[in-house]
Design a protein around this motif. Structure first.
Motif: not given
Lengths: 114, 143
Positions: B134-135, B138-143
């Protein structure tokens, strides 16, 4: 049609959405006093966000309840309390992530040269 | 309510069931020398029987909406005969001087204990994995 031509409409839409965010109009509501989303404006973005915040809040409260029950000697298994804490923590992070994306797009618009 | 950690309901039910199993094993170990149970006979070893909740769902039971994978069906008595040992001084000894002691083999109980605690650990690993998935999502697309 250039891709840039649709930006004004898009930004106006986004700004109106940000305008309708709960809590922007002044006082910060206590988590327990969050308004439940009314069915009348269930389609608006701000009500969706409000509903999400109140669900995260409910999850936090239920996890606190199970930890309290565990500590006061009720018949609650340890793993259930810990799992509900984990669920609350992950859904809180989901909420924070949504907030970060919103703020990011808002700042993107504010940086735009007119 | 958001189902943020999917599959956790089943794992939680499995953890419940394994905990019951651990409790029964601890009861067996504690009563390994109980020659006088509530019915006057030596203590009989207890065995946990698990079942899937699918049976309940088919019968239209309360679990039909939200399926737990596993639940404790019943706690049965082991029907093996009691062990007999010669101890004529014991107040529980019969006319031949034999004392009936529980049909519990402590080594068997320890092996069961290890198995139950490993299964519990495996289910905890599932929880941990679901959380980290899950975590990461949630970090999809974070740079």
């Amino acid at each position: 049609m250039s891709p840039l031509s649709s930006i004004p409409a898009y930004s106006a839409n986004l700004l109106s959405q940000i305008d309708r965010l709960p809590g922007k109009s002044g006082d910060v509501a206590q988590p327990s006093a969050l308004p439940a989303a009314t069915p009348a404006d269930s389609s608006s973005f701000s009500s969706l966000l409000g509903k999400m915040v109140s669900e995260v809040n409910a999850q936090q409260q239920s996890s606190a309840q199970s930890v309290n029950a565990l500590q006061s000697g009720a018949n609650v298994p340890l793993h259930q309390a810990v799992i509900s804490m984990e669920e609350a923590s992950v859904s809180f992070q989901l909420m924070v992530e949504v907030r970060n994306r919103l703020l990011e797009s808002y700042q993107e618009i504010m940086r735009m040269t007119m | 309510m958001i189902q943020i950690l999917t599959g956790i309901q089943n794992t939680s039910a499995a953890l419940d069931a394994e905990q019951t199993r651990l409790e029964v094993i601890s009861q067996n170990i504690a009563n390994a020398h109980t020659t006088h149970d509530v019915d006057g006979k030596p203590y009989q070893r207890r065995v946990v029987v698990f079942e899937t909740a699918l049976q309940n769902a088919l019968a239209g039971g309360p679990a039909s909406g939200n399926l737990p994978a596993i639940q404790v069906a019943k706690i049965e008595r082991d029907t093996r005969p009691p062990m007999e040992e010669y101890d004529p001084g014991n107040p529980e000894a019969d006319a031949r001087g034999m004392v009936s002691s529980p049909n519990i083999n402590i080594h068997e109980e320890m092996a069961d204990l290890i198995s139950a605690s490993r299964t519990y650990e495996a289910n905890l690993a599932v929880v941990k994995n679901a959380r980290s998935m899950a975590l990461q999502t949630l970090s999809i697309g974070r740079h």
